[in-house]
Design an enzyme around this catalytic site. Structure first.
Site, PDB file in Angstrom:
ATOM      1  N   HIS A 199     -33.460 -38.806  43.938  1.00  0.00           N
ATOM      2  CA  HIS A 199     -32.500 -38.460  45.003  1.00  0.00           C
ATOM      3  C   HIS A 199     -33.247 -38.211  46.330  1.00  0.00           C
ATOM      4  CE1 HIS A 199     -29.427 -36.046  47.054  1.00  0.00           C
ATOM      5  NE2 HIS A 199     -28.615 -36.099  46.065  1.00  0.00           N
ATOM      6  N   GLU A 213     -30.852 -43.019  47.632  1.00  0.00           N
ATOM      7  CA  GLU A 213     -31.180 -42.581  46.268  1.00  0.00           C
ATOM      8  C   GLU A 213     -31.232 -43.768  45.290  1.00  0.00           C
ATOM      9  OE1 GLU A 213     -28.238 -39.511  45.462  1.00  0.00           O
ATOM     10  OE2 GLU A 213     -28.230 -39.059  47.612  1.00  0.00           O
TER      11      GLU A 213
HETATM   12  O1  TA6 Z   1     -26.151 -37.841  46.163  1.00  0.00           O
HETATM   13  C1  TA6 Z   1     -25.176 -37.300  47.015  1.00  0.00           C
HETATM   14  C2  TA6 Z   1     -24.633 -36.031  46.382  1.00  0.00           C
HETATM   15  O2  TA6 Z   1     -24.088 -36.296  45.120  1.00  0.00           O
HETATM   16  C3  TA6 Z   1     -23.625 -35.402  47.333  1.00  0.00           C
HETATM   17  O3  TA6 Z   1     -22.313 -35.532  46.843  1.00  0.00           O
HETATM   18  C4  TA6 Z   1     -24.101 -33.946  47.418  1.00  0.00           C
HETATM   19  O4  TA6 Z   1     -23.520 -33.174  46.388  1.00  0.00           O
HETATM   20  C5  TA6 Z   1     -25.593 -34.145  47.266  1.00  0.00           C
HETATM   21  O5  TA6 Z   1     -25.699 -35.097  46.211  1.00  0.00           O
HETATM   22  C6  TA6 Z   1     -26.404 -32.906  47.060  1.00  0.00           C
HETATM   23  O6  TA6 Z   1     -26.170 -32.408  45.823  1.00  0.00           O
HETATM   24  P1  TA6 Z   1     -26.833 -30.978  45.482  1.00  0.00           P
HETATM   25  O7  TA6 Z   1     -26.391 -30.680  44.114  1.00  0.00           O
HETATM   26  O8  TA6 Z   1     -28.317 -31.172  45.605  1.00  0.00           O
HETATM   27  O9  TA6 Z   1     -26.319 -30.054  46.533  1.00  0.00           O
END
Ligand code: TA6
Length: 298
Positions: A168, A271
């Site tokens: 991510h 990601e």
């Molecule tokens: O990858 C994007 C996402 O799924 C967003 O929807 C947001 O939730 C982000 O990840 C961050 O997630 P986190 O759990 O690290 O706050």
């Protein structure tokens, strides 16, 4: 493993060493000729990669917590074995359990100008509580003129299992309103800010509001073009069929205590994943390896 033992077994003077934060988290500091990097054993979390002579490539929130059990905001969270909320359990932590557990050091390899660090995660009460399967997870980061990340999952259960995974990656940008992401034109995506509607990307991805898109059935290399930093970042991938592009924009950023309302213009997530309809179905005894390879061109 205590830091003294880690140092004795794996440290390479002047190239790789171990340090501890005041909160007790152990991190690995890598200094290769071509780049430096920082990797926390907590979540196998790469928080920094800086090619020699360049500014840092990864974004790390100034407000992130660095404490056991809490996710680190920024760098490259290792997401496994589910992405986002756990479909069958709303109480489960977002983005899986791997990113909030301590990983062990398995191997350090210095070959010429590159340094490869392998961390591993095995089943425990903490994993079994949420995900009752036997597995081995290995995360290898290879630091050199490019940065290669490999997430390898081995199914040591007696039966097949399915999982989602993501590297991510949070990238630092000059101003997210002035960058573009090439490589996804013509690709279908699920728009998470518009009821997960299925849409098709036309041309480069640009950001002018909260953006949270899951691109599916794509193996494409993405190119982050940042005129403000006068650089392009290439995000190549292996065995990944999904790519997520995310920027929280103003309101979502304000709502995240570990993010801060002023940080959203300075980052974008691209990601490398296998999520949703691209989840991995892994037979017993088999291994799956997903890679992301980052390269910066000034
Ligand atoms: O990858 C994007 C996402 O799924 C967003 O929807 C947001 O939730 C982000 O990840 C961050 O997630 P986190 O759990 O690290 O706050």
């Amino acid at each position: 493993m205590e830091i003294a033992e880690l140092e004795e077994r794996f440290a390479v003077p002047g190239v790789l060493g171990f340090e501890t934060t005041s909160s007790g988290l152990v991190f690995v500091q890598v200094t290769a000729p071509a780049a430096s990097a920082t990797v926390y054993l907590h979540g196998a979390h790469l928080t920094d990669w800086q090619p020699a002579g360049e500014s840092p490539v990864l974004f790390l929130s100034a407000r992130t917590e660095l404490v056991p059990g809490k996710p680190i905001r920024g760098g490259v969270p290792v997401i496994f074995p589910w992405f986002g909320g756990k479909a069958d359990d709303k109480a489960a932590p977002a983005h899986g359990i791997a990113r909030v557990l301590p990983w062990g050091v398995e191997d350090v390899r210095v070959t010429g100008g590159t340094v490869a660090l392998t961390l591993s995660l095995h089943p425990s009460d903490a994993t079994q509580k949420w995900w009752p399967h036997e597995f081995e997870a290995r995360f290898t980061v290879t630091v050199g003129s490019s940065l290669e990340m490999s997430l390898q999952i081995r199914n040591t259960s007696p039966a097949a299992f399915a999982f989602e995974e993501a590297l991510h990656t949070y990238f630092t940008v000059s101003d997210v309103r002035n960058v573009r992401v090439d490589g996804l034109s013509g690709t279908d995506y699920l728009d998470k800010v518009d009821g997960f509607k299925r849409k098709q990307q036309e041309g480069p991805v640009t950001i002018s509001g909260e953006t949270d898109r899951v691109y599916i059935d794509t193996t494409a290399t993405c190119v982050l073009d940042d005129p403000g930093l006068r650089r392009r970042i290439f995000v190549e991938k292996v065995n990944s069929a999904s790519t997520v592009v995310w920027n929280p924009w103003i309101a979502k950023a304000k709502a995240m205590a570990d993010f801060g309302e002023e940080a959203w213009p300075g980052m974008i997530c691209i990601e490398t994943c296998n999520v949703g309809e691209n989840r991995v179905n892994l037979p017993a005894g088999q291994t799956h390896q997903m890679k992301a390879i980052l390269r910066s061109e000034g």
